[in-house]
Design an enzyme around this catalytic site. Structure first.
Site, PDB file in Angstrom:
ATOM      1  N   GLY A  11       0.840  -1.194   0.000  1.00 42.86           N
ATOM      2  CA  GLY A  11       0.000   0.000   0.000  1.00 42.86           C
ATOM      3  C   GLY A  11       0.865   1.230   0.000  1.00 42.86           C
ATOM      4  O   GLY A  11       2.054   1.160   0.330  1.00 42.86           O
ATOM      5  N   CYS A  49       5.271  -6.186   1.663  1.00 42.51           N
ATOM      6  CA  CYS A  49       5.649  -4.773   1.653  1.00 42.51           C
ATOM      7  C   CYS A  49       4.934  -4.004   2.777  1.00 42.51           C
ATOM      8  O   CYS A  49       5.203  -4.261   3.942  1.00 42.51           O
ATOM      9  CB  CYS A  49       5.366  -4.193   0.274  1.00 42.51           C
ATOM     10  N   TYR A  50       3.985  -3.114   2.468  1.00 47.22           N
ATOM     11  CA  TYR A  50       3.283  -2.406   3.549  1.00 47.22           C
ATOM     12  C   TYR A  50       2.658  -3.415   4.512  1.00 47.22           C
ATOM     13  O   TYR A  50       2.651  -3.219   5.736  1.00 47.22           O
ATOM     14  CB  TYR A  50       2.201  -1.482   2.961  1.00 47.22           C
ATOM     15  N   HIS A  98       7.926  -7.911  -3.727  1.00 47.17           N
ATOM     16  CA  HIS A  98       6.616  -8.274  -4.291  1.00 47.17           C
ATOM     17  C   HIS A  98       6.688  -9.625  -5.031  1.00 47.17           C
ATOM     18  O   HIS A  98       7.167  -9.670  -6.164  1.00 47.17           O
ATOM     19  CB  HIS A  98       6.151  -7.181  -5.259  1.00 47.17           C
ATOM     20  N   GLU A 115       4.228 -11.182  -6.293  1.00 44.51           N
ATOM     21  CA  GLU A 115       3.149 -11.302  -7.272  1.00 44.51           C
ATOM     22  C   GLU A 115       3.513 -10.780  -8.658  1.00 44.51           C
ATOM     23  O   GLU A 115       2.820 -11.068  -9.628  1.00 44.51           O
ATOM     24  CB  GLU A 115       1.887 -10.588  -6.748  1.00 44.51           C
ATOM     25  N   ASP A 173     -17.715 -11.260 -22.783  1.00 46.18           N
ATOM     26  CA  ASP A 173     -18.460 -11.363 -21.528  1.00 46.18           C
ATOM     27  C   ASP A 173     -19.931 -11.697 -21.762  1.00 46.18           C
ATOM     28  O   ASP A 173     -20.492 -12.571 -21.107  1.00 46.18           O
ATOM     29  CB  ASP A 173     -18.344 -10.069 -20.716  1.00 46.18           C
ATOM     30  N   LYS A 216     -11.059 -11.575 -16.078  1.00 44.45           N
ATOM     31  CA  LYS A 216     -11.250 -11.753 -17.521  1.00 44.45           C
ATOM     32  C   LYS A 216     -10.640 -13.057 -18.029  1.00 44.45           C
ATOM     33  O   LYS A 216     -11.246 -13.754 -18.842  1.00 44.45           O
ATOM     34  CB  LYS A 216     -10.610 -10.572 -18.256  1.00 44.45           C
TER      35      LYS A 216
END
Ligand code: XMP
Length: 570
Positions: free
Chosen positions: A112, A139-140, A226, A228, A284, A426
């Protein structure tokens, strides 16, 4: 799917963009269509966090991301789901009662922008620690753990941003199972850990961060980097270790399970009711209509409004896929003349959008009335839309409404919303589409704006110009597909400008239209880069357009990025 972007320049925003001027725009016809409907009904999308129905029943399990506002929070959720574990993002003030039904197996605290010492800095809710479930702070998130558990966080002398080399600290932790002794990681932090909380160990360090990974024997971990992002190549392994080795998840989140479960849920929700959906040719609306059809057969009717601004063969392909291949109940309305009539003499881009939005609702409503009593409206709302609506406190409809100026439509329909995809990303929707047997071509279709070709014709839209653009666009599409570039590009298309220039063909002078080609790469349409298409592909496109489209005698390639340009020309 809906995306966000800095609202910049051109006719759409005359004033200078302010930091708050971020708007969202639909990236496909689907959301546009469903948004028109939502606006027409003047209803707000249902807010999230009632998601227990998304998880396959039986062996329910989930990892919960407490979102402290990092730009990567959604990415963490995607990574967890890619590992076949259901994951949801919640704000730090979400009560435990909303989380318990998901049967959480662990928590991830996201990064964050804040600092733990700021007033009002968001903190981890106490139930996270009281649950005794494993916790991974990133992290944060790691700084919050440190701060709350008695360690010390201090402002870093300078922000550490970019690649770093992580070395494992000699402590055998399941979090780093199968991870190399030294591995590249992505750092992005200002504050740093000065002292670990009591009973924590260093699991890994970098040259700049002696506490790059920490953990205690209660399964609480912190990572300064990070895992991710793609710049941490072994990040997926670390996250998987957390999910499987530490949280003990089974991994039951597959699209096959999702479909099986959705079918039962749709049947239960709809009962003997009737559903309508709006087909647009986009992913979609195609997937949402197909999954509902699979669940309740002919109780769903799809309305396919052809506004006359679609690409060549799009109408036939969509119609054939759903009516002939899927055997679905489709009401097809060719309303192109009606739309063209209303667009006569209109040159302003926003007015074009407004007219198309309004007319779409009119046609849709007329057709829906003919069907008789209907109970539900199917919509292709996706998870990122749900998250954004919740966090910004305003609905997708409100935002798109402001962008497209489709305001003031009376509340006329009284349908309940059926949104079976509202917990999917998606890429998950695409997988569901493939599993349901939709053609690859439809599932991987590039985003196409709701107002279609009308905003790719500069100036007035006429039948003649639509035909010219369709022909030019057809060449672009086929050459891009031929060169196997279609999926790598976010969008690739032709624009018919209102510029005419002099040319020469054989012994004759010509005075023809200028066509522009636009091909961009992007992750989410917020920013985009012009694609460095190979010269020979550009040459073929140009050559074919001037040979096959007699009204065009000049082709140019758009080499501007977004910002400062937008992807579309209008
Ligand atoms: P721009 O041109 O703003 O586009 O960079 C960003 C993305 O949004 C799409 N777009 C639209 N989609 N209705 C839509 O459904 C619209 O009016 C509209 N305008 C732009 C565009 O194709 C790109 O993917």
């Amino acid at each position: 799917m809906v995306i966000y972007f800095q609202y910049m320049a051109k006719g759409r925003a005359k004033s200078k963009p302010s930091p708050k001027a971020s708007r969202r725009v639909a990236t496909s016809g689907d959301i546009e269509v469903s948004t028109y409907l939502e606006i027409a009904k003047e209803i707000d999308g249902v807010q999230p966090a009632a998601a227990k129905e998304a998880i396959p029943s039986g062996e329910r399990e989930a990892v919960i991301v407490i979102d402290f506002g990092s730009q990567y929070s959604l990415l963490i959720a995607r990574r967890v789901r890619e590992s076949q574990v259901y994951c949801e993002l919640v704000s730090p003030d979400t009560p435990w009662e909303k989380i318990a039904p998901l049967n959480p197996k662990g928590f991830i605290l996201s990064g964050g922008p804040g600092s733990v010492y700021e007033t009002d800095a968001p903190m981890t809710p106490s139930y996270v620690y009281e649950s005794r479930l494993p916790v991974l702070g990133i992290c944060y998130g790691m700084q919050v753990i440190t701060h709350q558990m008695g360690g010390q966080v201090a402002p870093g002398a300078k922000r550490e941003y970019g690649h770093a080399l992580l070395h494992l600290g000699g402590v055998d932790s399941p979090l780093f199972a199968n991870v190399s002794q030294s591995t590249a990681v992505w750092m992005s932090h200002g504050d740093k850990i000065e002292a670990m909380p009591p009973d924590f160990n260093v699991l890994a360090y970098t040259d700049n961060s002696p506490f790059a990974a920490i953990g205690n024997d209660k399964n609480i971990f912190g990572l300064q980097f990070h895992p991710e992002v793609v710049h941490t190549p072994e990040g997926k392994t670390i996250l998987k270790n957390f999910i499987y080795r530490i949280c003990g998840c089974q991994g039951n989140w597959t699209m096959g399970n999702f479909i099986t479960d959705s079918l039962t849920k749709i049947q239960k929700e709809v009962g003997k009711g009737k559903v309508i959906s709006a087909l647009s040719g986009g992913v979609d609306s195609a997937v949402v209509s197909t999954v509902i059809h699979r669940a309740i057969g002919d109780q769903i009717t799809c309305i396919f409004v052809n506004h006359g601004m679609l690409r060549r063969e799009e109408v036939e392909r969509t119609f054939n896929t759903f009516r002939l291949n899927m055997g679905m109940n489709i009401v097809y309305v060719d309303a192109s003349e009606r739309f063209l009539d209303r667009l006569r003499g209109v040159t302003d881009p926003e007015t074009k959008r407004k007219i198309i939005g309004e007319e779409f609702i009119n046609v849709f409503e007329e057709e829906a009335k003919k069907i008789g009593k209907v109970d539900f409206l199917a919509q292709g709302t996706l998870y990122p839309d749900v998250i954004e609506s919740a966090s910004s406190g305003s609905t997708a409809a409100a935002k798109i409404k402001s962008h497209h100026n489709v305001g003031g439509l009376p509340s006329r329909m009284t349908l309940k919303l059926l949104e079976p995809l509202r917990y999917l990303f998606k890429d998950e929707v695409r997988q569901v589409g493939l599993e349901l047997g939709l053609p690859e071509e439809m599932v991987w279709r590039q985003p196409f704006p709701g107002p279609g070709l009308s905003i790719r014709i500069i100036g007035e839209v006429t039948k003649e110009k639509l035909e010219i653009l369709r022909a030019a666009d057809w060449v672009v599409m086929s050459e891009i597909k031929q060169a196997k570039l279609y999926r790598q590009l976010w969008q690739s298309f032709a624009i018919l400008t209102d510029v005419r220039s002099v040319g020469v063909m054989g012994d004759f002078r010509t005075y023809g239209y200028l066509v522009a080609i636009r091909a961009v790469t992007s992750d989410d349409a917020m920013t985009a880069d012009w694609s460095r298409l190979p010269y020979d592909v550009l040459a073929r496109i140009s050559n074919r357009i001037v040979n096959e489209v007699p009204e065009v005698n000049r082709v140019v390639y758009d080499i501007t990025s977004k910002p400062p340009s937008t992807i579309e020309w209008e």
